[in-house]
Design a protein around this motif. Structure first.
Motif, PDB file in Angstrom:
ATOM      1  N   GLY A  94      -1.378  -1.879   0.025  1.00 51.81           N
ATOM      2  CA  GLY A  94      -1.744  -0.998   1.222  1.00 51.81           C
ATOM      3  C   GLY A  94      -0.683  -0.206   1.815  1.00 51.81           C
ATOM      4  N   ALA A  95       0.682  -0.400   1.625  1.00 53.54           N
ATOM      5  CA  ALA A  95       1.698   0.543   1.793  1.00 53.54           C
ATOM      6  C   ALA A  95       1.521   1.849   0.975  1.00 53.54           C
ATOM      7  N   ILE A  96       1.470   1.598  -0.370  1.00 52.09           N
ATOM      8  CA  ILE A  96       1.281   2.552  -1.302  1.00 52.09           C
ATOM      9  C   ILE A  96       0.142   3.626  -1.065  1.00 52.09           C
ATOM     10  N   TYR A  97      -1.045   3.091  -0.769  1.00 51.98           N
ATOM     11  CA  TYR A  97      -1.973   3.879  -0.211  1.00 51.98           C
ATOM     12  C   TYR A  97      -1.794   4.811   0.877  1.00 51.98           C
ATOM     13  N   ALA A  98      -1.157   3.783   1.848  1.00 51.37           N
ATOM     14  CA  ALA A  98      -0.905   4.673   3.144  1.00 51.37           C
ATOM     15  C   ALA A  98      -0.148   5.825   2.696  1.00 51.37           C
ATOM     16  N   HIS A  99       1.172   5.672   1.848  1.00 46.52           N
ATOM     17  CA  HIS A  99       1.686   6.625   1.632  1.00 46.52           C
ATOM     18  C   HIS A  99       1.234   7.993   0.865  1.00 46.52           C
ATOM     19  N   ILE A 100       0.079   7.344  -0.058  1.00 50.68           N
ATOM     20  CA  ILE A 100      -0.444   8.398  -0.863  1.00 50.68           C
ATOM     21  C   ILE A 100      -1.228   9.461   0.250  1.00 50.68           C
ATOM     22  N   LEU A 101      -1.847   8.651   1.005  1.00 48.39           N
ATOM     23  CA  LEU A 101      -2.948   9.551   2.046  1.00 48.39           C
ATOM     24  C   LEU A 101      -2.018  10.347   3.088  1.00 48.39           C
ATOM     25  N   SER A 102      -0.629   9.832   3.292  1.00 49.67           N
ATOM     26  CA  SER A 102       0.206  10.589   4.374  1.00 49.67           C
ATOM     27  C   SER A 102       0.601  11.787   3.677  1.00 49.67           C
TER      28      SER A 102
END
Length: 262
Positions: free
Chosen positions: A232-240
């Motif tokens: 979840g944190a990885i995808y949040a970072h990528i989307l950010s």
């Protein structure tokens, strides 16, 4: 909370952004102090263009800013400006834009944990030069020698921040162990008052999780990341990273400190 008589405090290690004179908080040294409302409560943030965030904040921060990893330690930060010394989300009135997330690193100020070199422990400190810290407080740190609710709440907030900081270090080590980081850079093209473009300028070199490397992970490795709560944190970072354009557009509308827009 440990008590440290005035003049007998331990030697502290480490320097932290924003803090000019952190002192171990104690009733002996700070019994008459507390905080008051000030005209520019986040004035100290105005010169910080990037602020550390913990992994538990990635989802919230990612809705507002690029979340990138910087330095040899790959420290995650929320990008709040593209020019050194200029935060684009703090107004001239010293308040933050209410539509955007305010990291816990900022919200804990003027308190912070510091390391005691003598006993390998953490001590709650207060920035004695914080603009809201005063000897004529509206909210005192102590009453009858005991921490007030305000101070106890600050202690708990800083304890939780420390837990999340350590969890973030573990998250970065985990992602790094899977070989998912790649180096990236971001640039922008400045314009003058007539709309004429200037030469392209580099904003930053940084680390980011490679979506390609992530997608190439074997199914069992991807499942391990998911089981560890990292996905979840990885995808949040990528989307950010889609927020780079938002920050750049703000910068184009905002003159550098003391200079005309260019």
């Amino acid at each position: 909370m440990e008590s440290n008589p005035a003049g007998q405090g331990p030697a502290l290690s480490g320097n932290v952004m924003f803090y000019k004179k952190p002192e171990p908080l104690s009733p002996e040294a700070h019994g008459s102090l507390g905080v008051k409302r000030i005209d520019q409560p986040l004035g100290f943030l105005r010169s910080a263009h990037a602020v550390p965030v913990t992994v538990s904040e990635f989802g919230m921060a990612a809705a507002s800013f690029p979340v990138i990893f910087v330095g040899n330690d790959k420290t995650p930060v929320a990008v709040m400006g593209i020019r050194e010394g200029q935060n684009l989300f703090v107004g001239a009135d010293g308040n933050s834009d209410q539509d955007f997330y305010l990291p816990a690193f900022v919200r804990r100020y003027p308190f912070v944990f510091a390391s005691d070199n003598q006993s390998d422990r953490l001590l709650l400190c207060v920035d004695r030069e914080g603009p809201m810290v005063t000897d004529q407080p509206e909210v005192p740190f102590f009453e009858n020698g005991q921490p007030t609710k305000f101070t106890n709440d600050a202690i708990e907030f800083c304890k939780e921040f420390e837990r999340q900081r350590r969890a973030t270090m573990e998250f970065v080590k985990l992602v790094d162990s899977y070989g998912l980081f790649e180096q990236k850079s971001v640039n922008f093209t400045p314009r003058d008052q007539n709309g004429q473009e200037g030469p392209q300028q580099k904003i930053a070199d940084y680390w980011a999780v490679s979506e390609e490397k992530l997608n190439q992970l074997p199914a069992d490795k991807f499942q391990e990341l998911r089981d560890n709560g990292a996905i979840g944190a990885i995808y949040a970072h990528i989307l950010s990273l889609l927020n780079w354009q938002r920050v750049i557009q703000r910068a184009l509308r905002t003159p550098p400190p003391g200079q005309p827009l260019s």
